[in-house]
Design a protein around this motif. Structure first.
Motif, mmCIF file in Angstrom:
data_model
loop_
_atom_site.group_PDB
_atom_site.id
_atom_site.type_symbol
_atom_site.label_atom_id
_atom_site.label_comp_id
_atom_site.label_asym_id
_atom_site.label_seq_id
_atom_site.Cartn_x
_atom_site.Cartn_y
_atom_site.Cartn_z
ATOM 1 N N UNK A 19 1.032 -1.284 -0.029
ATOM 2 C CA UNK A 19 -0.044 -0.016 -0.139
ATOM 3 C C UNK A 19 0.792 1.249 -0.006
ATOM 4 N N UNK A 20 2.251 1.104 -0.417
ATOM 5 C CA UNK A 20 2.954 2.201 -0.760
ATOM 6 C C UNK A 20 3.904 1.858 -1.777
ATOM 7 N N UNK A 21 4.176 3.263 -2.208
ATOM 8 C CA UNK A 21 5.595 3.320 -3.101
ATOM 9 C C UNK A 21 6.500 4.281 -2.876
ATOM 10 N N UNK A 22 7.763 3.989 -2.872
ATOM 11 C CA UNK A 22 8.904 4.991 -2.904
ATOM 12 C C UNK A 22 9.444 5.049 -4.087
ATOM 13 N N UNK A 23 9.725 6.341 -4.643
ATOM 14 C CA UNK A 23 10.226 6.755 -5.623
ATOM 15 C C UNK A 23 11.711 7.539 -5.573
ATOM 16 N N UNK A 24 12.843 7.039 -6.165
ATOM 17 C CA UNK A 24 14.072 7.589 -6.008
ATOM 18 C C UNK A 24 14.533 8.354 -7.221
ATOM 19 N N UNK A 25 14.899 9.516 -6.960
ATOM 20 C CA UNK A 25 15.388 10.386 -8.114
ATOM 21 C C UNK A 25 17.223 10.500 -7.945
ATOM 22 N N UNK A 26 17.613 10.747 -9.121
ATOM 23 C CA UNK A 26 18.983 10.825 -9.241
ATOM 24 C C UNK A 26 19.675 11.924 -8.549
ATOM 25 N N UNK A 27 18.959 12.886 -8.004
ATOM 26 C CA UNK A 27 19.708 14.145 -7.526
ATOM 27 C C UNK A 27 18.495 14.752 -6.638
ATOM 28 N N UNK A 28 19.028 15.837 -5.815
ATOM 29 C CA UNK A 28 17.933 16.359 -4.743
ATOM 30 C C UNK A 28 16.614 17.108 -5.415
ATOM 31 N N UNK A 29 15.648 16.832 -4.878
ATOM 32 C CA UNK A 29 14.396 17.368 -5.629
ATOM 33 C C UNK A 29 13.812 18.259 -4.751
ATOM 34 N N UNK A 30 13.109 19.395 -5.393
ATOM 35 C CA UNK A 30 12.405 20.473 -4.640
ATOM 36 C C UNK A 30 11.329 19.679 -3.913
ATOM 37 N N UNK A 31 11.155 19.971 -2.617
ATOM 38 C CA UNK A 31 10.058 19.410 -1.817
ATOM 39 C C UNK A 31 8.752 19.591 -2.240
ATOM 40 N N UNK A 32 8.328 20.930 -2.666
ATOM 41 C CA UNK A 32 7.030 21.360 -2.894
ATOM 42 C C UNK A 32 6.559 20.380 -4.241
ATOM 43 N N UNK A 33 7.458 20.355 -5.307
ATOM 44 C CA UNK A 33 7.018 19.726 -6.328
ATOM 45 C C UNK A 33 7.123 18.152 -5.977
ATOM 46 N N UNK A 34 8.128 17.617 -5.430
ATOM 47 C CA UNK A 34 8.049 16.223 -5.250
ATOM 48 C C UNK A 34 7.232 15.499 -4.459
ATOM 49 N N UNK A 35 6.521 16.010 -3.642
ATOM 50 C CA UNK A 35 5.335 15.433 -2.687
ATOM 51 C C UNK A 35 4.081 15.662 -3.172
ATOM 52 N N UNK A 36 3.991 16.497 -4.304
ATOM 53 C CA UNK A 36 2.658 16.820 -4.899
ATOM 54 C C UNK A 36 2.241 15.677 -5.589
ATOM 55 N N UNK A 37 0.949 14.888 -5.012
ATOM 56 C CA UNK A 37 0.666 13.620 -5.699
ATOM 57 C C UNK A 37 0.233 13.994 -7.171
ATOM 58 N N UNK A 38 -0.108 15.270 -7.550
ATOM 59 C CA UNK A 38 -0.796 15.513 -8.781
ATOM 60 C C UNK A 38 0.327 15.467 -9.827
ATOM 61 N N UNK A 39 1.534 15.260 -9.361
ATOM 62 C CA UNK A 39 2.702 15.164 -10.379
ATOM 63 C C UNK A 39 2.917 13.822 -10.781
#
Length: 109
Positions: A19-39
């Motif tokens: 019931x969860x998924x974790x997504x990894x990025x190759x560099x630091x991401x902007x918190x506001x855009x990273x946590x927005x489920x609409x993205x």
């Protein structure tokens, strides 16, 4: 030299509780855009069956600069032995340029 490289997806991993998924990025991401489920959107791979994302995500993977490289979302129950494809849009890195991930970037879990 300014950072002109957009963030990319490394991988996505489902949880043992299905019931969860974790997504990894190759560099630091902007918190506001990273946590927005609409993205984000998630479908059963090879189908149009949407997996519902239950609200905004939680940041993780804090690096030595205090920035984050992954985000975890709660989802509707996932089906065992089923692959899912995550599509990401609109996530930016933390650079002054605010580089945005390539449109419709995907990874599977």
């Amino acid at each position: 030299n300014p950072d002109l490289t957009a963030p990319g997806l490394v991988r996505a991993v489902g949880s043992s509780t299905m019931n969860q998924v974790t997504i990894w990025f190759d560099e630091a991401v902007d918190p506001a855009t990273a946590v927005n489920f609409a993205n984000y959107s998630i479908v059963q791979t090879g189908t149009a069956n949407q997996l519902t994302i239950l609200g905004n995500g939680t940041l993780g993977g804090q690096n030595s600069s205090g920035q984050f490289t992954r985000v975890t979302f709660s989802t509707a129950p996932q089906t065992e032995n089923q692959n899912y494809t995550v599509t990401v849009n609109g996530v930016k890195d933390t650079s002054n340029a605010g580089n945005t991930i390539a449109a419709n970037s995907t990874t599977t879990f």
